[in-house]
Design an enzyme around this catalytic site. Sequence first.
Site, PDB file in Angstrom:
ATOM      1  N   LEU A 196     -19.760-108.866 -51.599  1.00  7.04           N
ATOM      2  CA  LEU A 196     -20.569-108.996 -52.811  1.00  7.04           C
ATOM      3  C   LEU A 196     -21.993-108.548 -52.518  1.00  7.04           C
ATOM      4  O   LEU A 196     -22.523-108.831 -51.444  1.00  7.04           O
ATOM      5  CB  LEU A 196     -20.570-110.469 -53.243  1.00  7.04           C
ATOM      6  CG  LEU A 196     -21.415-110.869 -54.444  1.00  7.04           C
ATOM      7  CD1 LEU A 196     -20.722-110.443 -55.738  1.00  7.04           C
ATOM      8  CD2 LEU A 196     -21.636-112.379 -54.451  1.00  7.04           C
ATOM      9  N   CYS A 197     -22.615-107.854 -53.464  1.00  5.39           N
ATOM     10  CA  CYS A 197     -24.036-107.527 -53.361  1.00  5.39           C
ATOM     11  C   CYS A 197     -24.657-107.696 -54.743  1.00  5.39           C
ATOM     12  O   CYS A 197     -24.149-108.438 -55.572  1.00  5.39           O
ATOM     13  CB  CYS A 197     -24.249-106.125 -52.796  1.00  5.39           C
ATOM     14  SG  CYS A 197     -23.805-104.779 -53.907  1.00  5.39           S
ATOM     15  N   ARG A 198     -25.743-107.014 -55.016  1.00  3.34           N
ATOM     16  CA  ARG A 198     -26.424-107.127 -56.306  1.00  3.34           C
ATOM     17  C   ARG A 198     -25.620-106.469 -57.423  1.00  3.34           C
ATOM     18  O   ARG A 198     -25.346-107.069 -58.443  1.00  3.34           O
ATOM     19  CB  ARG A 198     -27.820-106.505 -56.209  1.00  3.34           C
ATOM     20  CG  ARG A 198     -28.598-106.566 -57.500  1.00  3.34           C
ATOM     21  CD  ARG A 198     -29.959-105.861 -57.350  1.00  3.34           C
ATOM     22  NE  ARG A 198     -30.454-105.515 -58.658  1.00  3.34           N
ATOM     23  CZ  ARG A 198     -30.139-104.417 -59.339  1.00  3.34           C
ATOM     24  NH1 ARG A 198     -29.310-103.539 -58.828  1.00  3.34           N
ATOM     25  NH2 ARG A 198     -30.641-104.190 -60.526  1.00  3.34           N
TER      26      ARG A 198
END
Length: 107
Positions: free
Chosen positions: A61-63
Amino acid sequence: MPDLTVREAHRRWSAGELAIVDCREAPEHEATRVEGIPLLPMSELLARVDELPTDRPLAVLCRSGARSAQVADYLTAAGGHGEVANVEGGIIAWAAEGLPYEGEPPR
């Protein structure tokens, strides 16, 4: 493993079928985070790759889904981590879907 929608990632993570790791940097994580999802910044990945869970499939997961796609591609190519997926849309999509998070709304 194909990319996962935030809903599918949340469902599988909540059921214990999937591990998720957040690859954003510490200031981003401090501002907005999902309780229970550990932080392993992309900038520290090579030094800390041994910290990644290997007991079940892994999602990153990231932005917005861009960095996590790079990390997932790297881990898949490197091998040794089993199934690795990108969480499409990142924490922005996670929040937009009404899934639980702490801190500021992601931007």
